[in-house]
Design a protein around this motif. Structure first.
Motif, mmCIF file in Angstrom:
data_model
loop_
_atom_site.group_PDB
_atom_site.id
_atom_site.type_symbol
_atom_site.label_atom_id
_atom_site.label_comp_id
_atom_site.label_asym_id
_atom_site.label_seq_id
_atom_site.Cartn_x
_atom_site.Cartn_y
_atom_site.Cartn_z
ATOM 1 N N VAL A 57 0.871 -1.175 0.000
ATOM 2 C CA VAL A 57 0.000 0.000 0.000
ATOM 3 C C VAL A 57 0.904 1.220 0.000
ATOM 4 C CG1 VAL A 57 -1.782 1.276 1.251
ATOM 5 C CG2 VAL A 57 -1.805 -1.234 1.247
ATOM 6 N N ALA A 58 0.740 2.067 -1.020
ATOM 7 C CA ALA A 58 1.559 3.276 -1.132
ATOM 8 C C ALA A 58 0.759 4.486 -0.662
ATOM 9 C CB ALA A 58 2.012 3.477 -2.573
ATOM 10 N N ILE A 59 1.442 5.343 0.069
ATOM 11 C CA ILE A 59 0.837 6.576 0.573
ATOM 12 C C ILE A 59 1.724 7.729 0.118
ATOM 13 C CG2 ILE A 59 0.219 7.881 2.630
ATOM 14 C CD1 ILE A 59 -0.330 5.194 4.003
ATOM 15 N N CYS A 79 4.727 12.020 8.343
ATOM 16 C CA CYS A 79 5.109 10.632 8.045
ATOM 17 C C CYS A 79 5.124 9.790 9.315
ATOM 18 C CB CYS A 79 6.469 10.582 7.349
ATOM 19 S SG CYS A 79 6.420 11.138 5.637
ATOM 20 N N GLU A 80 5.603 10.353 10.410
ATOM 21 C CA GLU A 80 5.604 9.618 11.682
ATOM 22 C C GLU A 80 4.178 9.354 12.153
ATOM 23 O OE1 GLU A 80 7.120 10.145 16.270
ATOM 24 O OE2 GLU A 80 8.183 11.216 14.690
ATOM 25 N N GLN A 81 3.285 10.329 11.994
ATOM 26 C CA GLN A 81 1.885 10.135 12.373
ATOM 27 C C GLN A 81 1.232 9.038 11.529
ATOM 28 O OE1 GLN A 81 0.353 14.104 11.825
ATOM 29 N NE2 GLN A 81 0.651 14.635 13.983
ATOM 30 N N ILE A 82 1.527 9.029 10.241
ATOM 31 C CA ILE A 82 0.959 8.021 9.337
ATOM 32 C C ILE A 82 1.480 6.640 9.710
ATOM 33 C CG2 ILE A 82 1.000 7.184 6.948
ATOM 34 C CD1 ILE A 82 0.957 10.202 6.124
ATOM 35 N N GLU A 83 2.775 6.541 9.936
ATOM 36 C CA GLU A 83 3.367 5.256 10.313
ATOM 37 C C GLU A 83 2.717 4.722 11.591
ATOM 38 O OE1 GLU A 83 7.768 4.346 11.623
ATOM 39 O OE2 GLU A 83 7.678 4.718 9.443
ATOM 40 N N ALA A 101 7.854 -4.721 5.488
ATOM 41 C CA ALA A 101 8.724 -3.551 5.363
ATOM 42 C C ALA A 101 7.892 -2.279 5.328
ATOM 43 C CB ALA A 101 9.552 -3.647 4.081
ATOM 44 N N VAL A 102 8.543 -1.193 5.714
ATOM 45 C CA VAL A 102 7.987 0.153 5.550
ATOM 46 C C VAL A 102 9.112 0.981 4.946
ATOM 47 C CG1 VAL A 102 7.009 2.178 6.685
ATOM 48 C CG2 VAL A 102 6.486 -0.105 7.573
ATOM 49 N N ASP A 103 8.901 1.479 3.736
ATOM 50 C CA ASP A 103 9.901 2.303 3.053
ATOM 51 C C ASP A 103 9.362 3.716 2.912
ATOM 52 O OD1 ASP A 103 11.733 0.169 2.477
ATOM 53 O OD2 ASP A 103 10.356 -0.495 0.924
ATOM 54 N N THR A 104 10.214 4.703 3.157
ATOM 55 C CA THR A 104 9.818 6.103 3.013
ATOM 56 C C THR A 104 10.883 6.846 2.218
ATOM 57 O OG1 THR A 104 8.700 6.022 5.156
ATOM 58 C CG2 THR A 104 9.152 8.205 4.253
ATOM 59 N N GLU A 105 10.447 7.561 1.174
ATOM 60 C CA GLU A 105 11.341 8.410 0.386
ATOM 61 C C GLU A 105 10.849 9.844 0.506
ATOM 62 O OE1 GLU A 105 11.798 7.122 -3.680
ATOM 63 O OE2 GLU A 105 11.553 5.031 -3.066
ATOM 64 N N VAL A 106 11.754 10.779 0.771
ATOM 65 C CA VAL A 106 11.397 12.173 1.005
ATOM 66 C C VAL A 106 12.083 13.050 -0.035
ATOM 67 C CG1 VAL A 106 11.595 14.079 2.650
ATOM 68 C CG2 VAL A 106 11.089 11.776 3.473
ATOM 69 N N GLU A 107 11.359 14.087 -0.486
ATOM 70 C CA GLU A 107 11.928 15.053 -1.428
ATOM 71 C C GLU A 107 11.394 16.443 -1.092
ATOM 72 O OE1 GLU A 107 11.535 16.095 -6.141
ATOM 73 O OE2 GLU A 107 11.595 13.985 -5.569
ATOM 74 N N PHE A 123 4.017 0.408 2.491
ATOM 75 C CA PHE A 123 3.843 -0.590 3.541
ATOM 76 C C PHE A 123 3.635 -1.939 2.866
ATOM 77 C CE2 PHE A 123 2.607 3.403 5.365
ATOM 78 C CZ PHE A 123 3.023 3.347 6.689
ATOM 79 N N ASP A 124 4.472 -2.920 3.181
ATOM 80 C CA ASP A 124 4.346 -4.273 2.630
ATOM 81 C C ASP A 124 3.727 -5.191 3.684
ATOM 82 O OD1 ASP A 124 5.518 -3.511 0.256
ATOM 83 O OD2 ASP A 124 7.510 -4.243 0.779
ATOM 84 N N PHE A 125 2.561 -5.728 3.361
ATOM 85 C CA PHE A 125 1.849 -6.629 4.261
ATOM 86 C C PHE A 125 1.859 -8.031 3.667
ATOM 87 C CE2 PHE A 125 -0.065 -2.432 4.818
ATOM 88 C CZ PHE A 125 0.074 -2.260 6.192
ATOM 89 N N GLU A 126 2.318 -9.010 4.447
ATOM 90 C CA GLU A 126 2.402 -10.392 3.980
ATOM 91 C C GLU A 126 1.229 -11.191 4.546
ATOM 92 O OE1 GLU A 126 6.113 -13.198 3.939
ATOM 93 O OE2 GLU A 126 5.113 -13.352 5.888
ATOM 94 N N TYR A 127 0.666 -12.071 3.709
ATOM 95 C CA TYR A 127 -0.416 -12.940 4.152
ATOM 96 C C TYR A 127 -0.442 -14.196 3.286
ATOM 97 C CZ TYR A 127 -2.691 -10.705 0.199
ATOM 98 O OH TYR A 127 -2.977 -10.228 -1.055
#
Length: 167
Positions: A57-59, A79-83, A101-107, A123-127
């Motif tokens: 899921v990308a935000i 970003c911290e609030q969203i996480e 995993a949770v990956d964040t890229e900032v610009e 956010f990568d969710f495994e199931y």
């Protein structure tokens, strides 16, 4: 989206499901939640198809500030609030086996008087997933043969038939 709206982040109620939403700085900060992407990895060659699936899921987060520092501070806080909102929401977490995993890229950019900040969070969710075959014919009987070894010599094969009662 519900978790982010309920978390009352810096974006407030400006949480949208969209891929392209042009917004001028007065409409920021805002959060865009994109449809999930999914990939499946097979768990083996035998039996019904089984997969270990990952939904990403990308935000997309957008902020503006009067300086690069202000935009970066807003972006970091949002970003911290969203996480925290995503990783503590039981409705989200109960659907996954684990968060891979949770990956964040900032610009940060300064094209005009306003400094714009953007972040991509993934956010990568495994199931696990199991696809049961469609049964088109009922099981009515089982036929089998058993070969046994007793005291080092092969015993005669034992054949059996089992009839399964139908309801």
């Amino acid at each position: 989206m519900a978790a982010l709206l309920a978390a009352n982040t810096l974006a407030g109620q400006k949480v949208y499901a969209s891929r392209d939403l042009p917004v001028a700085p007065p409409g920021m900060p805002l959060v865009l939640v994109l449809p999930p992407q999914e990939r499946k990895a097979g768990r083996g060659p035998n039996g019904a198809p089984q997969f270990l699936s990952v939904a990403t899921v990308a935000i997309h987060v957008r902020v503006s500030g009067t300086s690069a520092g202000q935009a970066e501070d807003q972006l970091d806080a949002l970003c911290e609030q969203i996480e925290n909102a995503v990783l503590t929401d039981f409705t989200i977490l109960r659907m996954a086996q684990q968060v891979l995993a949770v990956d964040t890229e900032v610009e940060i950019s300064a094209g005009q008087r306003e400094h714009l900040g953007e972040a991509w969070m993934r956010f990568d969710f495994e199931y696990p997933e199991l696809f049961a075959p469609t049964i088109t014919q009922p099981l009515t009987d089982i036929h089998g043969t058993v070969n046994a070894v007793a005291d080092g010599s092969l015993a005669p094969p034992l054949a059996f038939d089992i009839t399964i009662p139908q309801e």
